[in-house]
Design a protein around this motif. Structure first.
Motif, short mmCIF file in Angstrom:
data_model
loop_
_atom_site.label_atom_id
_atom_site.label_comp_id
_atom_site.label_asym_id
_atom_site.label_seq_id
_atom_site.Cartn_x
_atom_site.Cartn_y
_atom_site.Cartn_z
N PHE A 1 0.85 -1.19 0.00
CA PHE A 1 0.00 0.00 0.00
C PHE A 1 0.88 1.24 0.00
CE2 PHE A 1 0.36 -1.44 4.43
CZ PHE A 1 0.79 -0.30 5.09
N PHE A 2 0.26 2.35 -0.31
CA PHE A 2 1.00 3.61 -0.37
C PHE A 2 0.15 4.72 0.22
CE2 PHE A 2 -1.61 3.63 -4.14
CZ PHE A 2 -1.93 4.96 -4.37
N SER A 3 0.81 5.80 0.59
CA SER A 3 0.10 6.95 1.14
C SER A 3 0.88 8.22 0.81
CB SER A 3 -0.07 6.82 2.66
OG SER A 3 -0.82 7.90 3.18
N LEU B 1 5.27 13.92 2.38
CA LEU B 1 5.72 12.56 2.58
C LEU B 1 4.95 11.61 1.67
CD1 LEU B 1 6.63 10.74 5.84
CD2 LEU B 1 5.10 9.62 4.23
N GLY B 2 5.69 10.88 0.87
CA GLY B 2 5.12 9.80 0.08
C GLY B 2 5.77 8.51 0.52
N MET B 3 4.98 7.48 0.71
CA MET B 3 5.53 6.23 1.21
C MET B 3 4.89 5.03 0.53
SD MET B 3 2.89 4.74 2.96
CE MET B 3 3.73 3.54 4.00
N GLU B 4 5.64 3.93 0.53
CA GLU B 4 5.15 2.64 0.06
C GLU B 4 5.55 1.59 1.10
OE1 GLU B 4 5.68 2.48 -4.64
OE2 GLU B 4 7.51 3.14 -3.61
N TYR B 5 4.66 0.65 1.32
CA TYR B 5 4.88 -0.41 2.32
C TYR B 5 4.65 -1.75 1.64
CZ TYR B 5 4.03 -3.18 6.61
OH TYR B 5 4.05 -4.12 7.62
N SER B 6 5.56 -2.67 1.87
CA SER B 6 5.43 -4.02 1.31
C SER B 6 5.66 -5.05 2.40
CB SER B 6 6.47 -4.24 0.20
OG SER B 6 6.27 -3.36 -0.88
N GLY B 7 4.82 -6.08 2.41
CA GLY B 7 5.01 -7.17 3.35
C GLY B 7 3.88 -7.30 4.35
N TRP B 8 4.10 -8.14 5.32
CA TRP B 8 3.10 -8.34 6.37
C TRP B 8 3.82 -8.79 7.63
CZ3 TRP B 8 1.69 -12.28 9.62
CH2 TRP B 8 0.52 -12.08 10.35
N VAL B 9 3.47 -8.18 8.74
CA VAL B 9 4.02 -8.60 10.02
C VAL B 9 2.98 -8.37 11.10
CG1 VAL B 9 5.11 -6.34 10.40
CG2 VAL B 9 5.95 -8.33 11.64
N ASP B 10 2.81 -9.35 11.97
CA ASP B 10 1.92 -9.20 13.10
C ASP B 10 2.45 -8.10 14.01
OD1 ASP B 10 1.21 -10.06 16.10
OD2 ASP B 10 -0.32 -10.89 14.75
N PRO B 11 1.57 -7.30 14.63
CA PRO B 11 2.05 -6.23 15.52
C PRO B 11 3.03 -6.69 16.58
CG PRO B 11 -0.30 -5.98 15.13
CD PRO B 11 0.11 -7.28 14.50
N ARG B 12 2.94 -7.93 17.00
CA ARG B 12 3.87 -8.47 18.00
C ARG B 12 4.84 -9.47 17.37
NH1 ARG B 12 -1.14 -8.22 20.38
NH2 ARG B 12 -1.32 -6.89 22.22
N GLU C 1 13.57 11.41 4.68
CA GLU C 1 13.79 10.38 3.67
C GLU C 1 14.44 9.19 4.38
OE1 GLU C 1 16.18 11.93 0.54
OE2 GLU C 1 14.83 13.61 0.11
N PHE C 2 13.77 8.06 4.34
CA PHE C 2 14.32 6.90 5.05
C PHE C 2 13.66 5.62 4.56
CE2 PHE C 2 10.55 8.03 7.43
CZ PHE C 2 10.01 6.83 7.84
N LEU C 3 14.28 4.50 4.90
CA LEU C 3 13.68 3.19 4.75
C LEU C 3 13.51 2.60 6.14
CD1 LEU C 3 15.83 1.64 1.86
CD2 LEU C 3 13.80 3.06 1.66
N ASN D 1 9.77 8.72 0.88
CA ASN D 1 10.47 9.71 0.06
C ASN D 1 11.76 9.16 -0.54
OD1 ASN D 1 8.48 11.60 0.41
ND2 ASN D 1 9.53 12.76 1.99
N VAL D 2 11.86 7.86 -0.64
CA VAL D 2 12.94 7.18 -1.35
C VAL D 2 12.27 6.28 -2.38
CG1 VAL D 2 14.91 5.62 -1.17
CG2 VAL D 2 14.38 7.19 0.73
N TRP D 3 12.64 6.45 -3.64
CA TRP D 3 11.85 5.82 -4.70
C TRP D 3 12.64 4.76 -5.46
CZ3 TRP D 3 7.27 6.75 -3.29
CH2 TRP D 3 6.95 7.98 -2.69
N ASP D 4 11.89 3.96 -6.22
CA ASP D 4 12.44 2.92 -7.09
C ASP D 4 13.18 1.84 -6.31
OD1 ASP D 4 11.47 4.30 -9.38
OD2 ASP D 4 13.24 5.60 -9.33
#
Length: 417
Positions: free
Chosen positions: A323-325, A330-341, A361-363, A379-382
């Motif tokens: 997903f992205f926002s 700030l522009g961001m993309e998130y990939s993956g899945w992790v349980d909160p704990r 700007e960070f990962l 804010n880090v792309w590609d």
């Protein structure tokens, strides 16, 4: 498949429209019927809380296809059409007009509906939810300089509305029962970045409280919180999550558990019925668990996967959640899945600090025992492909050197070599 076969798709959103497109692209010559409850032809939802709300995107840009595409591709699009029942014995769907349509294969892409706030005054004028084009248009007219906007819920929709409202010059207060925005999704470490970002744009937060009552004479004028605080409000936008629209599936006797349960081929408990998009709780072969994903990319990719599965192709839907926002700068993309704990640390590459209201700007990588389970680029792309490669490797059990993971001088691609 026979050219005389009829495939019916219930739900004319992105998943349904892309499924219809894929059926034709894959050479299906039978009848394709796409049924949608809304009066609009299929459109994408991310612009509703982003470009459309800000006025940087036009309505036409939100539609999945041009108006003439459906007729040109022999897809029978019926808008403003509600399906009231699925007759599995006769393999028919029942419309609100009483008409029955037979199917050889049925795809349910019924999506989700906003969770409603069940408090006194929730039905006052000025209390809004964001799910449709009309919702977005109504909210955008209320986001004006000096307006007092209260946002209930600090999830993605709530924060994007808050950012848009601030950019219009409205005074914004966000109410959230958790201790931080997006806490259940991102965990404390990254959630603090979003809290700082919004505070840097003069958004006021009330954490750890709920809503007791909406007050007003016909139209909302204030929001009373559970701690006794009363917030003045000209407009209230409620974003407290969504719930899968499983009414048809439940009534038809399909297996339902936090969505319509499917296998990795997106087949339901009925061999002639498939599900995709928000409503599908699908088995994810990489994560080895049932997973329901509510984001745009799942509709974009899940609809075509279901269409291919309906055609008898060997499909294994194993796309990573993505997903992205966009919020302020700030522009961001998130990939993956992790349980909160399910992670033991977050590894940052770059400085996540918000300075002077400016987005960093960070990962960020959510890690367990050296395995990357999810990653986010801000804010880090590609870098999405590289992040997803790390996440896939992590879920398969492969660890990486965390010092190198945090080092911006080390190419992400080298971490798996």
């Amino acid at each position: 498949m026979e050219s005389s076969d009829t495939f019916v798709i219930v739900g004319a959103g992105l998943a349904g429209a892309k499924a219809a497109q894929t059926l034709r692209e894959e050479g299906f010559a039978g009848r394709v019927i796409l049924l949608g409850a809304e009066p609009e032809r299929p459109y994408e939802r991310p612009p509703l809380s982003k470009g459309l709300l800000l006025g940087t995107t036009g309505w036409l840009d939100a539609y999945v296809h041009d108006p003439g595409w459906y007729a040109a591709n022999d897809v029978e699009l019926r808008t403003a059409t509600r399906v009231t029942a699925v007759d599995r014995d006769l393999r028919q769907v029942v419309l609100d007009t009483g008409e029955r349509l037979g199917y050889d294969k049925l795809l349910l892409t019924t999506g989700s509906t906003p969770r409603r706030l069940d408090v006194p005054g929730a039905d006052l004028d000025g209390v809004r939810y964001l799910r449709t084009l009309d919702d977005s248009a109504e909210i955008s007219t209320a986001l004006v300089g000096g307006a007092r906007v209260v946002v209930i819920g600090a999830g993605w929709i709530g924060l994007e509305v808050a950012a848009a409202a601030r950019q219009y010059g409205a005074a914004v207060t966000v109410v959230e029962t958790a201790d931080l925005p997006l806490q259940r999704v991102l965990g404390n470490e990254v959630a603090r970045v979003f809290a700082d970002l919004h505070r840097g744009h003069d958004v006021t937060f009330h954490f750890g409280v709920g809503v007791q009552e909406m007050r007003g004479a016909g139209r909302v004028s204030s929001v009373l919180l559970t701690d006794g605080t009363e917030l003045p409000a000209d407009t209230v936008v409620v974003g407290v999550g969504i719930q899968p629209d499983t009414k048809l599936a439940e009534a038809a006797g399909l297996k339902v558990d936090n969505g319509i349960v499917t296998d990795a081929r997106l087949r339901t408990s009925d061999p002639h019925i498939y599900a995709a998009g928000d409503v599908a709780n699908a088995h994810h072969p990489l994560l080895d668990r049932q997973l329901r994903v509510e984001h745009w990319a799942n509709a974009l990719n899940g609809g075509p996967a279901a269409a291919r599965s309906m055609l008898g192709q060997q499909v294994e839907y194993d796309r990573l959640p993505y997903f992205f926002s966009d919020q302020y700068d700030l522009g961001m993309e998130y990939s993956g899945w992790v349980d909160p704990r399910g992670y033991d640390r977050v590894v940052f590459r770059g400085d996540p600090a918000v300075v002077g209201g400016r987005a960093p700007e960070f990962l960020a990588f959510w890690v367990s025992d050296g395995r990357v389970l999810a990653g986010m680029n801000a804010n880090v792309w590609d870098v999405t492909d590289q992040i997803q490669a790390l996440v896939r490797a992590g879920h398969r059990g492969r660890a990486v050197d965390l010092d190198r993971l945090a080092d911006p001088q080390v190419p992400l691609g080298d971490l798996l070599s």
